[in-house]
Design a protein around this motif. Structure first.
Motif, PDB file in Angstrom:
ATOM      1  N   LEU A 132       3.798 -10.785   3.824  1.00 26.48           N
ATOM      2  CA  LEU A 132       3.869 -10.453   2.383  1.00 26.48           C
ATOM      3  C   LEU A 132       4.149 -11.820   1.516  1.00 26.48           C
ATOM      4  O   LEU A 132       2.990 -12.230   1.019  1.00 26.48           O
ATOM      5  N   LEU A 149      -2.568  -7.962   0.131  1.00 28.04           N
ATOM      6  CA  LEU A 149      -1.266  -8.361  -0.246  1.00 28.04           C
ATOM      7  C   LEU A 149      -1.457  -6.430  -0.954  1.00 28.04           C
ATOM      8  O   LEU A 149      -0.004  -6.133  -0.626  1.00 28.04           O
ATOM      9  N   SER A 199       1.921  -4.414   1.406  1.00 31.00           N
ATOM     10  CA  SER A 199       2.506  -4.278   0.350  1.00 31.00           C
ATOM     11  C   SER A 199       2.777  -2.297   0.814  1.00 31.00           C
ATOM     12  O   SER A 199       3.898  -1.715   0.653  1.00 31.00           O
TER      13      SER A 199
END
Length: 418
Positions: free
Chosen positions: A369, A381, A385
């Motif tokens: 990340l 991302l 995530s």
């Protein structure tokens, strides 16, 4: 380049002050006027200055080298690797004898594109820095080429906003520099459309793609026409105009068959696979991806993208034997290609296929990340995530889950705002 400018160039090259050069020949103020092209010196004075500088004043006419530069630029424009290398060797052997700053700056500017063609992405950095220092003396025409090639370089480094800014300036100086070459204009618009696709500015990307396509059609440049049809297909797919996307994919496929362009056929199959995957037709998606690989033996970077797509589809089906086969190949290839982005994605699926545990958490939080965030890729991302947030939800670590799901939402909002 005028005689005065050449005198100044060689004086500075030898690190002489005006006083050191002028002593016994003329006054410092007179030398200053000569160097600034405010007066014309006698032949006797010029000869004395040249003798002290240890040079033979080159002729004003550098037409032979200018022609070589023009030919070199055409080879670079058409991605003609062998001709570009041959002409580079020709001009670089002569450039040390040149004292014309316009030609020297032209050489540096063309070297940016030359190194990109050779996939040398380190050399252009210093060249661009040097040219930025010399920017004030560049003509509008040279500024066009500088911004175009600098934009091209930024694109290769995934610096898409920076690339777009350079290409905007290139478009501005294309007009100011009175450049009348349609092939240059077509290439500029193609670069702009590629960059705008990466920035998810699809309406503008379609506009520049269509402008570029019309120019390339008039030039009978079928290979680039096929590439633009593929790019238009991607744009229309992203704005959910699936039928228009398929139409452009079909055009790209038909042209690539006619001109024997297997790599593009592979990319068309790749995009058709993605369309089927979006429609949850996973087996059909896999079939397209496997067919895509048949055309990609010579392009390892493109092959890497297809292998990752296969890993994702097999993961959806929980067919772990096939997944592990492609996963192993993908990790090895991403290491060979030094593609950290793809490497991290493969590692995430390796964890997912084997075991999601504390080691997975540490890898995601300290390596994957932060890398996606550092490289400015909101899509990855957001995607990963959310992947980590869902994992924390499943193991009932709701505080951590909320943190990473929020992080994903922020990234998604950034994508929408692009």
């Amino acid at each position: 380049m005028t005689i005065g400018s050449k005198i100044r160039y060689h004086r500075m090259k030898k690190k002489l002050t005006q006083e050191e050069l002028a002593t016994g020949i003329l006054s410092v103020s007179y030398l200053s006027k000569i160097e600034n092209n405010q007066t014309t010196a006698s032949e006797e004075v010029i000869e004395l200055l040249c003798k002290r500088l240890g040079i033979v004043l080159l002729q004003e006419n550098d037409e032979v080298l200018k022609k070589a530069f023009s030919d070199w630029n055409k080879a670079l424009l058409r991605n003609d690797h062998n001709e570009a290398v041959r002409l580079y060797e020709q001009v670089s052997s002569q450039i040390t004898q040149i004292d014309d700053m316009t030609l020297l700056n032209s050489f540096l500017i063309l070297k940016i594109r030359y190194h990109i063609l050779l996939k040398d992405y380190e050399s252009p950095r210093d060249i661009i820095t040097t040219l930025e220092k010399n920017y004030k003396v560049l003509s509008d025409k040279l500024r066009f080429y500088f911004h175009k090639f600098a934009g091209n370089f930024c694109y290769t480094q995934s610096q898409f906003e920076k690339a777009n800014n350079h290409l905007k300036d290139a478009e501005h100086f294309f007009v100011l520099g009175s450049i009348l070459d349609n092939e240059e204009k077509a290439d500029l618009f193609y670069l702009k459309s590629l960059t705008l696709v990466q920035l998810r500015k699809h309406a503008l990307a379609i506009h520049y793609s269509e402008e570029s396509l019309a120019l390339y059609q008039s030039l009978y440049h079928n290979k680039r026409c096929a590439e633009i049809h593929l790019l238009l297909g991607v744009c229309y797919r992203r704005i959910q105009n699936i039928q228009e996307a398929i139409t452009h994919y079909e055009w790209a496929n038909e042209i690539s068959k006619n001109i024997d362009y297997p790599l593009l056929r592979g990319n068309v199959e790749q995009n058709l696979g993605y369309l089927k995957s979006m429609d949850s037709r996973i087996e059909e998606a896999i079939s397209h991806y496997l067919k895509s690989l048949e055309f990609k033996n010579d392009d390892q970077a493109s092959k890497l993208t297809t292998i990752l797509a296969l890993v994702k589809e097999y993961y959806k089906l929980k067919r772990f034997d096939e997944l592990m086969k492609w996963l192993k190949e993908g990790i090895l290839l991403s290491q060979q290609q030094k593609n950290r982005e793809k490497y991290y994605e493969f590692r995430i699926y390796e964890f997912a296929a084997n075991k999601l545990d504390g080691e997975f958490e540490e890898f995601m939080k300290t390596e994957a990340l932060p890398f996606f965030e550092k490289t400015g890729n909101p899509h990855l991302l957001a995607q990963y995530s959310k992947f980590l947030g869902n994992y924390y939800q499943e193991i009932r670590k709701y505080k951590y889950a909320a943190h990473y799901l929020t992080k994903a939402n922020v990234a998604y909002e950034k994508i929408i705002g692009l």
